[in-house]
Write an enzyme that holds these catalytic residues in place. Sequence first.
Site, short mmCIF file in Angstrom:
data_model
loop_
_atom_site.label_atom_id
_atom_site.label_comp_id
_atom_site.label_asym_id
_atom_site.label_seq_id
_atom_site.Cartn_x
_atom_site.Cartn_y
_atom_site.Cartn_z
N ASP A 132 0.83 -1.21 0.00
CA ASP A 132 0.00 0.00 0.00
C ASP A 132 0.86 1.26 0.00
OD1 ASP A 132 -2.30 -1.41 0.10
OD2 ASP A 132 -2.75 -1.03 2.21
N LYS A 170 -3.39 3.78 -3.28
CA LYS A 170 -4.49 4.54 -3.83
C LYS A 170 -4.25 6.02 -3.60
CE LYS A 170 -7.77 0.78 -3.41
NZ LYS A 170 -7.52 -0.24 -2.45
N MET A 200 -9.95 7.89 8.26
CA MET A 200 -10.36 8.46 6.95
C MET A 200 -11.50 9.46 7.07
SD MET A 200 -10.23 5.02 4.62
CE MET A 200 -10.84 3.86 5.83
C1 LIG Z 1 -7.57 2.49 4.30
S1 LIG Z 1 -7.47 2.90 6.00
C2 LIG Z 1 -6.42 1.59 6.54
C3 LIG Z 1 -6.47 1.37 8.03
C4 LIG Z 1 -5.49 0.29 8.46
N1 LIG Z 1 -5.92 -1.00 7.98
C5 LIG Z 1 -5.32 0.22 9.98
O1 LIG Z 1 -5.68 -0.78 10.60
O2 LIG Z 1 -4.77 1.18 10.53
C6 LIG Z 1 -6.39 4.29 5.96
C7 LIG Z 1 -6.64 5.22 7.13
O3 LIG Z 1 -6.07 4.69 8.31
C8 LIG Z 1 -5.59 5.75 9.12
N2 LIG Z 1 -4.14 5.62 9.23
C9 LIG Z 1 -3.35 4.68 8.72
N3 LIG Z 1 -2.08 4.85 9.09
C10 LIG Z 1 -2.05 5.95 9.86
C11 LIG Z 1 -1.04 6.64 10.56
N4 LIG Z 1 0.23 6.24 10.55
N5 LIG Z 1 -1.39 7.74 11.26
C12 LIG Z 1 -2.66 8.16 11.33
N6 LIG Z 1 -3.67 7.55 10.68
C13 LIG Z 1 -3.37 6.45 9.97
C14 LIG Z 1 -5.97 7.05 8.42
O4 LIG Z 1 -7.24 7.45 8.90
C15 LIG Z 1 -6.01 6.60 6.98
O5 LIG Z 1 -6.79 7.46 6.19
#
Ligand SMILES: C[S@@+](CC[C@H](N)C(=O)[O-])C[C@H]1O[C@@H](n2cnc3c(N)ncnc32)[C@H](O)[C@@H]1O
Length: 288
Positions: A64, A86, A202
């Site tokens: 990703d 994406k 998100m």
């Molecule tokens: C498609 S979702 C994936 C979530 C992922 N599977 C998880 O368990 O964290 C992507 C969202 O996860 C959150 N996210 C992922 N990594 C992050 C990080 N390092 N800091 C803050 N938010 C994060 C944000 O809200 C981002 O828009």
Amino acid sequence: MNEVSPNRPLSPETALDTLGTLLPGMPRLRQGEVWIVGAGPGDPGLLTLHALSALLQADVLVHDALIDPRTLALARPEAVRIFAGKRGGRPSTHQDDITATLVDQARRGFRVVRLKGGDPFIFGRGGEEVAELVAQGIPHRVIPGLTSGLAGLSAVGIPATCRGVNQALFLATGHGAGTRPTPDGIDWTLVGRLNQPVILYMSLRNLPFILDGLGQGGMADALPAAVVASATTLEERVVITTKGELLETIRREGLEAPAIVVLGEIVRCHHTLRQVVTQAVESASGQA
Ligand SMILES: C[S@@+](CC[C@H](N)C(=O)[O-])C[C@H]1O[C@@H](n2cnc3c(N)ncnc32)[C@H](O)[C@@H]1O
């Protein structure tokens, strides 16, 4: 002897052998197999040992956009890296194309790792990928990861649960929240009535709509709120504010995705803990 020097870093093979010694029975990634691996929120130190072992074995890495470069660097240098993100100014990769790539690479006999941010099964479409692997008869394994909505908070000292403060959590994605309620959407007014912390993935784009609903449900503007952007990465930013000030704070500070938004009294525990930690550090160093 497995000596490590700055000039001769540990080879992936030696690292894998060492892991195997530490974890007898550690699963091995076989040819033609796909592992769906959670990479955690960013910091490679938060990878699980199974995730590290996957990186050290993969022939093909389908990853990703949110995977930290330091994590990608742990994979075998000769592993083929396929970007399946994406975002990042690159054209979006369609979910069907991602699963087709996994199936294709596995059928070619490669050892495939599908590396996903956080936990693969939390707002990550990992379930769809597994369903397709099952449908196509591809052997697979799921390696859980630390989800950003929980680990991202812990890493900055906000406890997701705090004794005497909350008995539940509401984890949600703001991605599908439109400008008006939809039959299959979240009833944010109802969520606002829960009187329990709300942790949003998100959500930046649809936050005005979400906050409006939460407010109609009774969530007070004075409720503490926090945004943790790029949690545990080198770009991490944390702001503490209130529900009423949240939108203006995000705008003023220029906070961007990826970000976790949290609303609830648990944010106050952040200050409490920091105060305790600061006092402990000061008294330990004789400054108190
Ligand atoms: C498609 S979702 C994936 C979530 C992922 N599977 C998880 O368990 O964290 C992507 C969202 O996860 C959150 N996210 C992922 N990594 C992050 C990080 N390092 N800091 C803050 N938010 C994060 C944000 O809200 C981002 O828009």
